[in-house]
Design a protein around this motif. Sequence first.
Motif, PDB file in Angstrom:
ATOM      1  N   ASP A  46     -14.150   2.246 145.576  1.00  0.00           N
ATOM      2  CA  ASP A  46     -14.864   1.268 146.384  1.00  0.00           C
ATOM      3  C   ASP A  46     -14.673   1.455 147.883  1.00  0.00           C
ATOM      4  N   PHE A  47     -13.530   2.015 148.271  1.00  0.00           N
ATOM      5  CA  PHE A  47     -13.242   2.129 149.693  1.00  0.00           C
ATOM      6  C   PHE A  47     -13.344   3.566 150.195  1.00  0.00           C
ATOM      7  N   GLY A  48     -13.636   4.518 149.292  1.00  0.00           N
ATOM      8  CA  GLY A  48     -13.756   5.900 149.695  1.00  0.00           C
ATOM      9  C   GLY A  48     -12.480   6.425 150.308  1.00  0.00           C
ATOM     10  N   TRP A  49     -11.389   6.046 149.759  1.00  0.00           N
ATOM     11  CA  TRP A  49     -10.037   6.145 150.316  1.00  0.00           C
ATOM     12  C   TRP A  49      -9.300   7.231 149.569  1.00  0.00           C
ATOM     13  N   ILE A  50      -9.278   8.405 150.162  1.00  0.00           N
ATOM     14  CA  ILE A  50      -8.608   9.538 149.527  1.00  0.00           C
ATOM     15  C   ILE A  50      -7.498  10.024 150.445  1.00  0.00           C
ATOM     16  N   VAL A  51      -6.296  10.082 149.923  1.00  0.00           N
ATOM     17  CA  VAL A  51      -5.161  10.522 150.725  1.00  0.00           C
ATOM     18  C   VAL A  51      -4.430  11.641 149.997  1.00  0.00           C
ATOM     19  N   LYS A  52      -3.632  12.367 150.746  1.00  0.00           N
ATOM     20  CA  LYS A  52      -2.805  13.425 150.176  1.00  0.00           C
ATOM     21  C   LYS A  52      -1.424  12.841 149.880  1.00  0.00           C
ATOM     22  N   ILE A  53      -1.059  12.879 148.611  1.00  0.00           N
ATOM     23  CA  ILE A  53       0.181  12.246 148.169  1.00  0.00           C
ATOM     24  C   ILE A  53       1.097  13.293 147.552  1.00  0.00           C
ATOM     25  N   HIS A  78      -5.511  13.562 146.416  1.00  0.00           N
ATOM     26  CA  HIS A  78      -5.012  14.932 146.359  1.00  0.00           C
ATOM     27  C   HIS A  78      -3.497  14.879 146.144  1.00  0.00           C
ATOM     28  N   LEU A  79      -3.051  15.400 145.015  1.00  0.00           N
ATOM     29  CA  LEU A  79      -1.645  15.274 144.640  1.00  0.00           C
ATOM     30  C   LEU A  79      -0.922  16.611 144.686  1.00  0.00           C
ATOM     31  N   SER A  80       0.335  16.535 145.106  1.00  0.00           N
ATOM     32  CA  SER A  80       1.269  17.658 145.004  1.00  0.00           C
ATOM     33  C   SER A  80       2.524  17.122 144.325  1.00  0.00           C
ATOM     34  N   ILE A  81       3.156  17.924 143.479  1.00  0.00           N
ATOM     35  CA  ILE A  81       4.312  17.461 142.731  1.00  0.00           C
ATOM     36  C   ILE A  81       5.514  18.349 143.024  1.00  0.00           C
ATOM     37  N   PHE A  82       6.603  17.709 143.419  1.00  0.00           N
ATOM     38  CA  PHE A  82       7.870  18.397 143.676  1.00  0.00           C
ATOM     39  C   PHE A  82       8.919  17.837 142.727  1.00  0.00           C
ATOM     40  N   ILE A  83       9.796  18.705 142.265  1.00  0.00           N
ATOM     41  CA  ILE A  83      10.763  18.286 141.262  1.00  0.00           C
ATOM     42  C   ILE A  83      12.179  18.702 141.651  1.00  0.00           C
ATOM     43  N   SER A  84      13.132  17.818 141.342  1.00  0.00           N
ATOM     44  CA  SER A  84      14.547  18.171 141.448  1.00  0.00           C
ATOM     45  C   SER A  84      15.062  18.423 140.036  1.00  0.00           C
ATOM     46  N   GLU A  85      16.178  19.122 139.934  1.00  0.00           N
ATOM     47  CA  GLU A  85      16.687  19.504 138.613  1.00  0.00           C
ATOM     48  C   GLU A  85      17.763  18.569 138.087  1.00  0.00           C
ATOM     49  N   THR A  86      18.307  17.702 138.925  1.00  0.00           N
ATOM     50  CA  THR A  86      19.342  16.775 138.475  1.00  0.00           C
ATOM     51  C   THR A  86      19.437  15.613 139.444  1.00  0.00           C
ATOM     52  N   SER A 146       5.591  20.215 154.200  1.00  0.00           N
ATOM     53  CA  SER A 146       4.640  20.080 155.298  1.00  0.00           C
ATOM     54  C   SER A 146       3.328  20.794 155.007  1.00  0.00           C
ATOM     55  N   ASP A 147       3.392  21.889 154.270  1.00  0.00           N
ATOM     56  CA  ASP A 147       2.177  22.632 153.930  1.00  0.00           C
ATOM     57  C   ASP A 147       1.194  21.785 153.125  1.00  0.00           C
ATOM     58  N   CYS A 148       1.696  20.765 152.454  1.00  0.00           N
ATOM     59  CA  CYS A 148       0.829  19.872 151.672  1.00  0.00           C
ATOM     60  C   CYS A 148       0.166  18.802 152.538  1.00  0.00           C
ATOM     61  N   GLU A 149       0.591  18.698 153.790  1.00  0.00           N
ATOM     62  CA  GLU A 149       0.048  17.720 154.735  1.00  0.00           C
ATOM     63  C   GLU A 149       0.014  16.308 154.136  1.00  0.00           C
ATOM     64  N   PRO A 150       1.157  15.804 153.661  1.00  0.00           N
ATOM     65  CA  PRO A 150       1.141  14.513 152.954  1.00  0.00           C
ATOM     66  C   PRO A 150       0.839  13.331 153.875  1.00  0.00           C
ATOM     67  N   ASP A 151       0.006  12.421 153.369  1.00  0.00           N
ATOM     68  CA  ASP A 151      -0.192  11.125 154.014  1.00  0.00           C
ATOM     69  C   ASP A 151       0.834  10.125 153.505  1.00  0.00           C
ATOM     70  N   LEU A 152       1.311  10.356 152.287  1.00  0.00           N
ATOM     71  CA  LEU A 152       2.237   9.448 151.632  1.00  0.00           C
ATOM     72  C   LEU A 152       3.128  10.253 150.684  1.00  0.00           C
ATOM     73  N   ILE A 153       4.396   9.888 150.610  1.00  0.00           N
ATOM     74  CA  ILE A 153       5.311  10.457 149.620  1.00  0.00           C
ATOM     75  C   ILE A 153       5.778   9.326 148.716  1.00  0.00           C
ATOM     76  N   ILE A 154       5.711   9.540 147.409  1.00  0.00           N
ATOM     77  CA  ILE A 154       6.214   8.583 146.434  1.00  0.00           C
ATOM     78  C   ILE A 154       7.323   9.262 145.639  1.00  0.00           C
ATOM     79  N   SER A 155       8.488   8.669 145.652  1.00  0.00           N
ATOM     80  CA  SER A 155       9.651   9.239 144.976  1.00  0.00           C
ATOM     81  C   SER A 155      10.033   8.385 143.771  1.00  0.00           C
TER      82      SER A 155
END
Length: 227
Positions: A46-53, A78-86, A146-155
């Motif tokens: 509805d808001f045409g609201w696309i961010v890089k997360i 637009h999503l990017s996923i980063f993972i830690s191992e522990t 930084s290469d992902c140019e994030p607008d928001l990070i969710i942990s």
Amino acid sequence: MQMPVVGLNDADLIHEMCTQNLIANATLNPSLRTGFMKQWSVYSKDFGWIVKICLFANRDLASQLALAYLIKGLDQHHLSIFISETVGNSGHYVDALKELSQFEKTAMNSLTMDFDQLAETVGCKLQGFSDLNNRINATEGVARISDCEPDLIISVRFGLIIDQPIISLPRFGVLNLHSGILPQYRGVMATFRAMLKDDSHIGSTLHYISDRGVDTGDIISIEKIPI
């Protein structure tokens, strides 16, 4: 839930969503979780609201389930996923924890998609920092995010502590979903520590990450359930 007023800027819209308890409630209540995902979709269309997360998670069962739900609700972005191992100290485990760890691995293998497949569904490659000896705050680690140019990070249960160069990257900040009631239960094993103290409730806290302190950022929402 009230829809946000048309004309709110992106930062206000994200804040409005967070203050409605959506994410925190979603992790504890299946019906609210479904509503949260639908609401994200409505906002996006509805808001045409696309961010890089950038989604930060850990290689464990809880994170795998959380990612599966999150990417369904964030499919307009637009999503990017980063993972830690522990998470926390990965040293010596008592026998009971070893058994629990093995049970968790078996449960993870029984799920429909593993972490790499989850990343593929959103068109990205699963990334981590083990090749950097988990030095996420080193120049190479910061550059990777930084290469992902994030607008928001969710942990969600991410096992590495991030410093200011990463915290300052997204214009909408860094959100963390902590599996405990803050500020009483910072750090790992929050639910178990609450149960050990015979607390009447456990819960989850959604908060900002504003510095390298562990679970010290401004609290957005707390959801509690009785035990």
